[in-house]
Motif scaffolding. Sequence first.
Motif, PDB file in Angstrom:
ATOM      1  N   SER A   1       0.854  -1.106   0.006  1.00 29.76           N
ATOM      2  CA  SER A   1      -0.019  -0.006  -0.025  1.00 29.76           C
ATOM      3  C   SER A   1       0.885   1.375  -0.041  1.00 29.76           C
ATOM      4  O   SER A   1       2.039   1.140   0.705  1.00 29.76           O
ATOM      5  CB  SER A   1      -0.827  -0.298   1.126  1.00 29.76           C
ATOM      6  OG  SER A   1      -0.229  -0.248   2.483  1.00 29.76           O
ATOM      7  N   ALA A   2       0.435   2.099  -0.673  1.00 29.26           N
ATOM      8  CA  ALA A   2       1.061   3.380  -0.645  1.00 29.26           C
ATOM      9  C   ALA A   2       0.040   4.724  -0.628  1.00 29.26           C
ATOM     10  O   ALA A   2      -0.788   4.854  -1.658  1.00 29.26           O
ATOM     11  CB  ALA A   2       2.068   3.717  -1.931  1.00 29.26           C
TER      12      ALA A   2
ATOM     13  N   LEU B   1      -1.557  -4.486  -5.182  1.00 29.77           N
ATOM     14  CA  LEU B   1      -0.958  -3.252  -4.890  1.00 29.77           C
ATOM     15  C   LEU B   1      -2.273  -2.100  -4.808  1.00 29.77           C
ATOM     16  O   LEU B   1      -3.070  -2.307  -5.770  1.00 29.77           O
ATOM     17  CB  LEU B   1      -0.164  -2.674  -6.238  1.00 29.77           C
ATOM     18  CG  LEU B   1       0.161  -1.234  -6.088  1.00 29.77           C
ATOM     19  CD1 LEU B   1       1.184  -0.750  -5.111  1.00 29.77           C
ATOM     20  CD2 LEU B   1       0.874  -0.968  -7.450  1.00 29.77           C
ATOM     21  N   VAL B   2      -2.164  -1.344  -3.854  1.00 28.68           N
ATOM     22  CA  VAL B   2      -3.226  -0.344  -3.863  1.00 28.68           C
ATOM     23  C   VAL B   2      -2.384   1.063  -3.453  1.00 28.68           C
ATOM     24  O   VAL B   2      -1.578   1.178  -2.486  1.00 28.68           O
ATOM     25  CB  VAL B   2      -4.161  -0.561  -2.371  1.00 28.68           C
ATOM     26  CG1 VAL B   2      -5.101   0.412  -2.262  1.00 28.68           C
ATOM     27  CG2 VAL B   2      -4.842  -1.875  -2.649  1.00 28.68           C
ATOM     28  N   ILE B   3      -2.694   1.895  -4.339  1.00 32.54           N
ATOM     29  CA  ILE B   3      -2.002   3.448  -4.149  1.00 32.54           C
ATOM     30  C   ILE B   3      -3.500   4.291  -3.930  1.00 32.54           C
ATOM     31  O   ILE B   3      -4.480   4.344  -4.840  1.00 32.54           O
ATOM     32  CB  ILE B   3      -1.474   3.779  -5.394  1.00 32.54           C
ATOM     33  CG1 ILE B   3      -0.269   2.997  -5.766  1.00 32.54           C
ATOM     34  CG2 ILE B   3      -1.161   5.173  -5.362  1.00 32.54           C
ATOM     35  CD1 ILE B   3       0.384   3.203  -7.189  1.00 32.54           C
ATOM     36  N   ILE B   4      -3.194   5.094  -2.993  1.00 31.37           N
ATOM     37  CA  ILE B   4      -4.179   6.178  -2.881  1.00 31.37           C
ATOM     38  C   ILE B   4      -3.501   7.625  -3.079  1.00 31.37           C
ATOM     39  O   ILE B   4      -2.354   7.586  -2.220  1.00 31.37           O
ATOM     40  CB  ILE B   4      -4.880   6.112  -1.323  1.00 31.37           C
ATOM     41  CG1 ILE B   4      -5.468   4.903  -0.834  1.00 31.37           C
ATOM     42  CG2 ILE B   4      -5.744   7.234  -1.052  1.00 31.37           C
ATOM     43  CD1 ILE B   4      -6.465   4.606  -1.577  1.00 31.37           C
ATOM     44  N   GLY B   5      -3.693   8.240  -4.205  1.00 28.21           N
ATOM     45  CA  GLY B   5      -3.089   9.244  -4.442  1.00 28.21           C
ATOM     46  C   GLY B   5      -3.829  10.646  -4.618  1.00 28.21           C
ATOM     47  O   GLY B   5      -4.857  10.659  -4.501  1.00 28.21           O
ATOM     48  N   LEU B   6      -3.105  11.509  -4.865  1.00 27.36           N
ATOM     49  CA  LEU B   6      -3.368  12.979  -5.216  1.00 27.36           C
ATOM     50  C   LEU B   6      -3.187  13.495  -6.654  1.00 27.36           C
ATOM     51  O   LEU B   6      -2.214  12.869  -7.055  1.00 27.36           O
ATOM     52  CB  LEU B   6      -2.862  14.070  -4.292  1.00 27.36           C
ATOM     53  CG  LEU B   6      -3.124  13.852  -2.699  1.00 27.36           C
ATOM     54  CD1 LEU B   6      -2.705  12.918  -2.116  1.00 27.36           C
ATOM     55  CD2 LEU B   6      -3.103  15.333  -2.062  1.00 27.36           C
ATOM     56  N   ALA B   7      -3.998  13.983  -7.244  1.00 25.86           N
ATOM     57  CA  ALA B   7      -3.740  14.848  -8.548  1.00 25.86           C
ATOM     58  C   ALA B   7      -4.108  16.123  -8.721  1.00 25.86           C
ATOM     59  O   ALA B   7      -4.745  16.710  -7.819  1.00 25.86           O
ATOM     60  CB  ALA B   7      -4.321  13.899  -9.768  1.00 25.86           C
TER      61      ALA B   7
END
Length: 201
Positions: free
Chosen positions: A92-93, A119-125
């Motif tokens: 996770s990230a 894989l799990v990504i929690i992101g900003l854009a």
Amino acid sequence: MEEYWNHNAHYHPLVLDALPPGCATALDIGCGEGLLARRLAQRVPSVTGVDLSGEMIARARATGPSSLTFARADFRDPAHEALPAGGFDFVSAVAVVHHVDFSEAVEALDRLLAPGGRLVIIGLARNRTPLDWLLSAAAVPAARLRARRHGGETVPPGMPVQTPTMTWSTVRHTAHRLLPGSRFRRHLLWRYSLTWSKPAV
């Protein structure tokens, strides 16, 4: 600081729900003071958290439990002993990859993931279109309501802040190119989730 709420912690349940069956080893990238790692440890026998900040790692170790492993490390470093290639069934990230080059980050995360792992990504854009700005504005009252329900928003001191440079659409298209079969979803509270299962062979 055992439990708290903020825009990143809001998506921890999504991360936990993505754990693959029989997951034995998990890695939390950019673990901060260890909240998500502690939550993962309730479901996964072996959990490692890594962060670039020595201060954050010290806080994470102080909050335990002792079964968790925390290390100061750059997840892109293939030589670090805490980051064996293919060593994790789950990675996770959360709010991490916008701090570095996206393609480089994805390549490193892929390297760390075991065949058949997830894989799990929690992101900003970054907002670019009028629709982007409209969706961001719509999130404000929702975020305020959720913060009120949780007694306010808490950001652990020392957490780094970085403005994202990639737009929502660029992240989506790049992710689909680098991680074929990945699932990209844009969420209300200024985050996206990217979920990918690595082929078993």
